[in-house]
Design a protein around this motif. Structure first.
Motif, PDB file in Angstrom:
ATOM      1  N   PRO A  37       0.826  -1.213   0.000  1.00  0.00           N
ATOM      2  CA  PRO A  37       0.000   0.000   0.000  1.00  0.00           C
ATOM      3  C   PRO A  37       0.863   1.267   0.000  1.00  0.00           C
ATOM      4  O   PRO A  37       2.068   1.188   0.216  1.00  0.00           O
ATOM      5  CB  PRO A  37      -0.786  -0.122   1.305  1.00  0.00           C
ATOM      6  CG  PRO A  37       0.065  -0.975   2.182  1.00  0.00           C
ATOM      7  CD  PRO A  37       0.807  -1.909   1.289  1.00  0.00           C
ATOM      8  N   SER A  38       0.245   2.410  -0.219  1.00  0.00           N
ATOM      9  CA  SER A  38       0.973   3.682  -0.195  1.00  0.00           C
ATOM     10  C   SER A  38       1.698   3.837   1.125  1.00  0.00           C
ATOM     11  O   SER A  38       1.150   3.517   2.177  1.00  0.00           O
ATOM     12  CB  SER A  38       0.011   4.863  -0.342  1.00  0.00           C
ATOM     13  OG  SER A  38      -0.688   4.725  -1.530  1.00  0.00           O
ATOM     14  N   GLY A  39       2.932   4.306   1.059  1.00  0.00           N
ATOM     15  CA  GLY A  39       3.675   4.563   2.287  1.00  0.00           C
ATOM     16  C   GLY A  39       4.307   3.335   2.902  1.00  0.00           C
ATOM     17  O   GLY A  39       4.806   3.381   4.021  1.00  0.00           O
ATOM     18  N   CYS A  40       4.317   2.205   2.165  1.00  0.00           N
ATOM     19  CA  CYS A  40       4.890   0.988   2.756  1.00  0.00           C
ATOM     20  C   CYS A  40       6.406   0.984   2.607  1.00  0.00           C
ATOM     21  O   CYS A  40       7.080   0.135   3.157  1.00  0.00           O
ATOM     22  CB  CYS A  40       4.295  -0.254   2.110  1.00  0.00           C
ATOM     23  SG  CYS A  40       4.806  -0.481   0.403  1.00  0.00           S
ATOM     24  N   GLY A  41       6.949   1.916   1.818  1.00  0.00           N
ATOM     25  CA  GLY A  41       8.406   1.992   1.677  1.00  0.00           C
ATOM     26  C   GLY A  41       8.937   1.364   0.409  1.00  0.00           C
ATOM     27  O   GLY A  41      10.146   1.296   0.210  1.00  0.00           O
ATOM     28  N   LYS A  42       8.039   0.931  -0.477  1.00  0.00           N
ATOM     29  CA  LYS A  42       8.520   0.221  -1.679  1.00  0.00           C
ATOM     30  C   LYS A  42       9.316   1.135  -2.607  1.00  0.00           C
ATOM     31  O   LYS A  42      10.343   0.740  -3.134  1.00  0.00           O
ATOM     32  CB  LYS A  42       7.354  -0.445  -2.426  1.00  0.00           C
ATOM     33  CG  LYS A  42       6.205   0.493  -2.814  1.00  0.00           C
ATOM     34  CD  LYS A  42       5.001  -0.318  -3.295  1.00  0.00           C
ATOM     35  CE  LYS A  42       3.933   0.568  -3.922  1.00  0.00           C
ATOM     36  NZ  LYS A  42       3.271   1.499  -2.993  1.00  0.00           N
ATOM     37  N   SER A  43       8.834   2.381  -2.782  1.00  0.00           N
ATOM     38  CA  SER A  43       9.579   3.305  -3.649  1.00  0.00           C
ATOM     39  C   SER A  43      10.906   3.702  -3.011  1.00  0.00           C
ATOM     40  O   SER A  43      11.921   3.821  -3.699  1.00  0.00           O
ATOM     41  CB  SER A  43       8.754   4.565  -3.925  1.00  0.00           C
ATOM     42  OG  SER A  43       7.833   4.304  -4.950  1.00  0.00           O
TER      43      SER A  43
END
Lengths: 353, 292
Positions: A37-43
């Motif tokens: 999800p958004s903000g999970c740190g993937k980017s």
């Protein structure tokens, strides 16, 4: 050879810990998708691999070489950004050849490599245009062209398709898949779109709150989710979760029931259940089948969505729980009617609460 | 209904253009007065000043004032000096301040924010407060030239140029502009292997047309209008700029016609520069603005 190893990778901004110790092994030529999800740190994780973010702790190696302190240009990576990041003041030809220009390649070499990349991406006719004269899909091609022209060991994609419309997204998805087969390079792809993750990946890494939840092939994750989060995140419509009472435990066999569910025995893949305790029962909407009588679950139809190939039925169970069933055919169900459903216990998942 | 709204639009247009014309007139009156007066003998100029004739090229019109102005002062030298000092300062300032702003915006280094704060704080220090200490310093500075090491910078071009190359306002303009450039463009260039200097030269500068034009115009005007500093540091006519040259026309017999002729002449480089950059300004706006 450019396998990538992440060992205990951490990233903090002051006291905010964004990546909390990530271990991933990526083999040479593998297509790995970071999803969450958004903000999970993937980017952030992708940018750490690219060298655009410092690594707070841990070790990152590419092709067997530790690259923690190397600048982006020395890591042998190419990156495609969500906003394409193509240079507005340069023609497509100059954009695609930018890396070669910087590296001091000869004119002939540059022309040949740019032409080759343009052929692979079928954009030969666009080479003399300016970015402002291109559509979103064409800009994305230019960005990918700029990445492949340098023949990097590793490709990094940061949500490359999220600015495109649905039809174009599907086309580009197929093209990226083809490109991976053609080039055989290691690719890391960040997305929040689970369809992209399921269709493209050799291996999916599910992230949440800066931690890896599960790593595996798309089907492993779909059929054997390690926890409640992964189970709920992958699959569309999302998995149904019912709060159930554990009535008996026999080895890995767990007998569960609740007010709306008849007792059913589920094989648990994780431990931590005890008779008299609570658990979450997960059933994918696709595995629910309507029955005329004697169903394991009984609910009232609140809404139906007919998609032609599939009918999605939204039910309210006796205890008020919402349940979604995706039935693999076109069918008409009257709203407000009662519907009995059954499911294959072998396809259900149970998680401790 | 349609008729009424049509009329409304016409009326609004008339009002809008009237206001614009009025503003344009207010701004152009002094210029017209200056050019027209430069063509009249001093007595007629003073007599006409109380009527509309002041703005009309009527009566005894000639270029005599221009010839007299050239006789009274080395006008060409003053214009040359000003254009040289201003031109070199503008170019050096754009180069230096844009590099500094680049480092403040895109490169991470220790003490960056503090350094920028200090630079911005210099904006509130008026030049008059540092003029005297600066003069004392400049009079003692060494210089390596054709005749070896010399001491003291007074009576030179460099003393008019060097102190004004780096300035907080220009750096601030660049920093603000650079912050609005998409960060992903810089990151993409870094991943593609570009060095910081290559990013500055090939990506950031080509996209900075508007801020270059703005900073250049501001710097040009500030430098061309310099008066206090040049009068302090140039005792020799050889290095004096146009504003200091104006003094020549207020000494002995004051000739207003010649003053107007001189002012008209020294306005030409400003107008030329402005018109040139206006074009560049519009062109640079048209070529940017591509969004992802």
């Amino acid at each position: 050879m450019a396998g990538i190893t992440l060992k205990g990778l951490k990233k903090s901004y002051g006291t905010a810990h964004v990546i909390k110790g990530v271990d991933i092994d990526i083999e040479d030529g593998e297509f790995v998708v970071f999803v969450g999800p958004s903000g999970c740190g993937k980017s952030t994780l992708l940018r750490m691999i690219a060298g655009l973010e410092d690594i707070s702790a841990g070790e990152l190696s590419i092709g067997g070489k530790v690259v923690n302190d190397l600048p982006p240009k020395d890591r042998g990576v190419a990156m495609v950004f969500q906003s394409y990041a193509i240079f507005p003041h340069m023609s497509v030809r100059e954009n695609v050849g930018f890396g070669l220009t910087i590296a001091g390649a000869s004119k002939a070499e540059k022309a040949e490599k740019v032409a080759n990349a343009a052929r692979i991406l079928q954009m030969e006719h666009l080479l003399d245009r300016r970015p402002s004269q291109l559509s979103g899909g064409q800009r994305q091609r230019v960005a990918i062209g700029r990445a492949i022209v340098r023949n990097p060991q590793v490709f990094l994609f940061d949500e490359p398709l999220s600015n495109l419309d649905a039809a174009l997204r599907m086309d580009m998805r197929l093209e990226i898949g083809k490109l991976h087969q053609q080039l055989g390079a290691t690719m890391i792809y960040v997305t929040h779109d689970q369809v992209e993750a399921m269709t493209l990946a050799d291996k999916i890494v599910v992230l949440k709150d800066g931690m890896v939840q599960q790593i595996g092939s798309p089907m492993e994750l779909y059929h054997d989710p390690a926890n409640l989060f992964v189970a709920g995140f992958l699959g569309s419509p999302a998995m149904n979760f019912l709060d159930v009472d554990v009535t008996a435990v026999n080895g890995s066999k767990v007998l569960v029931s609740n007010a709306a569910l008849k007792p059913v025995e589920i094989t648990a893949k994780v431990g931590g259940f005890s008779a008299g305790g609570k658990a979450k029962l997960g059933i994918r909407p696709q595995y629910l089948t309507p029955v005329d009588s004697g169903g394991m679950l009984q609910g009232r139809i609140a809404l139906t969505e007919r998609l032609g190939s599939e009918t999605v039925v939204d039910l309210t169970l006796g205890d008020g729980t919402r349940l979604i069933a995706a039935l693999a055919r076109d069918a008409v169900f009257p709203i407000g009617a009662d519907l009995g459903l059954t499911f294959d216990a072998a396809q259900a998942h149970i998680f401790p609460q | 209904m349609a008729q009424i709204s049509q009329d409304n639009r016409g009326l609004r247009l008339v009002v809008r253009y009237s206001v614009l014309c009025l503003i344009a007139a207010i701004f152009s009156f002094p210029l017209i007065f200056m050019v027209v007066s430069s063509l009249k003998p001093s007595e007629q100029l003073l007599a006409d000043a109380h009527s509309f004739r002041a703005l009309l090229p009527v009566g005894d019109i000639s270029l005599n004032n221009y010839f007299d102005a050239f006789k009274r002062a080395p006008v060409a030298l003053f214009v040359f000096n000003s254009v040289l000092v201003t031109g070199v300062t503008v170019i050096a300032s754009l180069a230096l301040c844009s590099v500094a702003a680049f480092a403040f915006t895109f490169v991470n280094w220790k003490g960056r924010d503090l350094a920028l704060t200090v630079i911005l704080a210099t904006l509130i220090v008026p030049f008059e407060t540092i003029a005297i200490p600066l003069l004392l310093e400049a009079s003692k500075l060494p210089w390596i030239g054709l005749d070896g090491i010399t001491w003291g910078w007074l009576n030179s071009y460099r003393v008019q140029i060097v102190p004004f190359i780096a300035d907080g306002l220009t750096i601030y303009l660049f920093v603000q502009y650079f912050k609005d450039l998409p960060a992903e463009l810089i990151e993409a260039a870094r991943v593609e292997g570009a060095s910081w200097f290559a990013i500055y030269r090939r990506i950031v500068m080509p996209l900075s047309g508007p801020v270059l034009a703005t900073a250049a115009i501001l710097k040009f005007l500030a430098m061309y209008n310099q008066y206090l500093w040049p009068i302090m540091v140039t005792q020799e006519e050889q290095y004096r700029p146009v504003m200091v040259g104006l003094q020549y026309f207020f000494q002995l017999n004051r000739a207003w016609g010649e003053i107007m002729a001189y002012l008209s002449l020294i306005t030409v480089p400003v107008l030329a520069f402005y018109l040139y950059l206006q074009k560049a300004f519009i062109a640079s706006i048209a070529s940017t603005g591509v969004k992802g």
